[in-house]
Design a protein around this motif. Sequence first.
Motif, PDB file in Angstrom:
ATOM      1  N   UNK A   1      11.486   0.252   2.519  1.00 49.21           N
ATOM      2  CA  UNK A   1      10.687  -0.186   3.736  1.00 49.21           C
ATOM      3  C   UNK A   1       9.195  -0.138   3.135  1.00 49.21           C
ATOM      4  N   UNK A   2       8.519  -1.423   3.111  1.00 45.22           N
ATOM      5  CA  UNK A   2       7.344  -1.468   2.545  1.00 45.22           C
ATOM      6  C   UNK A   2       6.250  -1.702   3.481  1.00 45.22           C
ATOM      7  N   UNK A   3       4.824  -1.242   3.199  1.00 45.41           N
ATOM      8  CA  UNK A   3       3.666  -1.425   4.156  1.00 45.41           C
ATOM      9  C   UNK A   3       2.750  -2.146   3.350  1.00 45.41           C
TER      10      UNK A   3
ATOM     11  N   UNK B   1       0.868  -1.080  -0.144  1.00 48.67           N
ATOM     12  CA  UNK B   1       0.107   0.189  -0.050  1.00 48.67           C
ATOM     13  C   UNK B   1       0.737   1.355   0.096  1.00 48.67           C
ATOM     14  N   UNK B   2       2.111   0.980   0.229  1.00 50.49           N
ATOM     15  CA  UNK B   2       2.947   2.384   0.400  1.00 50.49           C
ATOM     16  C   UNK B   2       4.465   1.768   0.772  1.00 50.49           C
ATOM     17  N   UNK B   3       5.330   2.976   0.391  1.00 51.39           N
ATOM     18  CA  UNK B   3       6.926   2.363   0.551  1.00 51.39           C
ATOM     19  C   UNK B   3       7.669   3.751   0.868  1.00 51.39           C
ATOM     20  N   UNK B   4       8.732   3.401   1.622  1.00 46.99           N
ATOM     21  CA  UNK B   4       9.490   4.449   1.919  1.00 46.99           C
ATOM     22  C   UNK B   4      11.121   4.271   1.453  1.00 46.99           C
ATOM     23  N   UNK B   5      11.836   5.152   1.031  1.00 51.19           N
ATOM     24  CA  UNK B   5      13.234   5.036   0.726  1.00 51.19           C
ATOM     25  C   UNK B   5      14.086   5.229   1.879  1.00 51.19           C
ATOM     26  N   UNK B   6      14.939   4.525   2.084  1.00 53.12           N
ATOM     27  CA  UNK B   6      15.882   4.760   3.292  1.00 53.12           C
ATOM     28  C   UNK B   6      16.869   6.175   2.962  1.00 53.12           C
ATOM     29  N   UNK B   7      17.055   6.638   4.186  1.00 51.95           N
ATOM     30  CA  UNK B   7      18.073   8.075   4.047  1.00 51.95           C
ATOM     31  C   UNK B   7      19.109   7.701   4.622  1.00 51.95           C
TER      32      UNK B   7
END
Length: 462
Positions: free
Chosen positions: A353-355, A339-345
Amino acid sequence: MNIEETENNSSETVQVIFKTNLPPKYQVPETPIDLPLNLSRFGLSEIITHLLGLEETKIFEFLLQNEFLRSSLGEMLLKLELTGEKIIELEYTNSLSAPEPLGQYNHDDWVSSVHCIKRKMRNTKNSKEANFFVTGCYDSFVRIWDIADQATPKIVIKGHSNAVKSVKWAKKDCNEYVLSGGMDQRIILWKIDHNLKMYSLVKEFHGHVSSIESISVSPNEKYFSSSSYDGSVLIWDLDSVIAKEKEREKEKEKEKEIEISKEDNEKKTKRKRVLNKFETESTIVPPRGQLKGHKQRVTCLKWKEQEFIYTSSTDHCLRKFDIEKGLAVWEQRTPNSILSFELGENSNKNYIISAHTDSAIRVWDERVSPKEQENNGLSRLSSIKAHKNWVTSISWRPKSQYHFASCGYDHTVKIWDFRSQTPSTMITKNKHTDKVLMIDWNDPNTLLSASADKKVKINKII
């Protein structure tokens, strides 16, 4: 705390060296100390507090081999098979305090999206920076809010004929714009007056045949991309559209000035009032490119650098597209719909990171080849049972190396450390009463959450 008393509570001890990357005022000498194996996080925090000479106990987080201590020191050593070690190194860092509610912003329907922005205010001596955010709502309106004013939005934008699913703020040559995409299959570019008193419809972008799910602006703000329930990913030229619009506005102003000069004073005054409004005709803009590969709803997309776009879908796939080639150069199959994801920093920039709809958050390493993924699953670093229902949004904490937030259909918002499988803290005092659909950080200490309870809530996290 009396360390001698603590030592007497257990006959088994281990030598520990404390290390930290915290400022010097929180650093203790890196010399071995004999500590009981039955100590947990709070007992260790009391020891650090004692060594620092602090009057009140300060709670820290402790890591052993980059894993958080969530049991006794002895149990952790057994888990990591370190029972034979003579001296162990224990890293400590600040823990997050419980979030404090700062207020809420009421809407008339589900709030599907929120995007925080910082603007430099004109006509001020120090060009003070103010905090605003834009929301998309199921009532078909786009709203722009001043964080300092919870009573009413600064602007309410009407243009969509159905729910607004995604909003993004864009800035170009000192002008400000909002992109909004909705269930009416349209993406609209709005020009925003810097005083936040007027807005105008600049252009419409048509190409999707179903609901718009996500919008992302390129790092140089020359382009933007959009995804849809129909599985498509389209790329649009933002730069040229704005440039053409500026030229057209200049021409229209010249024409109006000529007309005004021919009118008498009464008509001239009337025409000037009209001239002060943004007047633009809506024309449809075709996409400049399409990224093919997904077979179902594309739930989220993000630009990375200028060359790549990452996407997620309910077809269980994460993909990385090379924009110039128009091809996927990396793909990760996942156990459930994303449903969503974020790229690491920062140092975690290779991680994603995936939801998911199975209530889990998963961490992936894109450096791992597809062959290695199939053979031993090295690409998935961890799978966290993060919520009790669908996880809908993830957002990395600004300027943080490790922290990110998540939200879900279980009405909760949680803050995580990248290295831990348990949340560092969660919002309890200002909790939503319905599904939380999206979150976004205004700054490292301020988190906003949008919900089906018709509210955007704001919390302070330190």
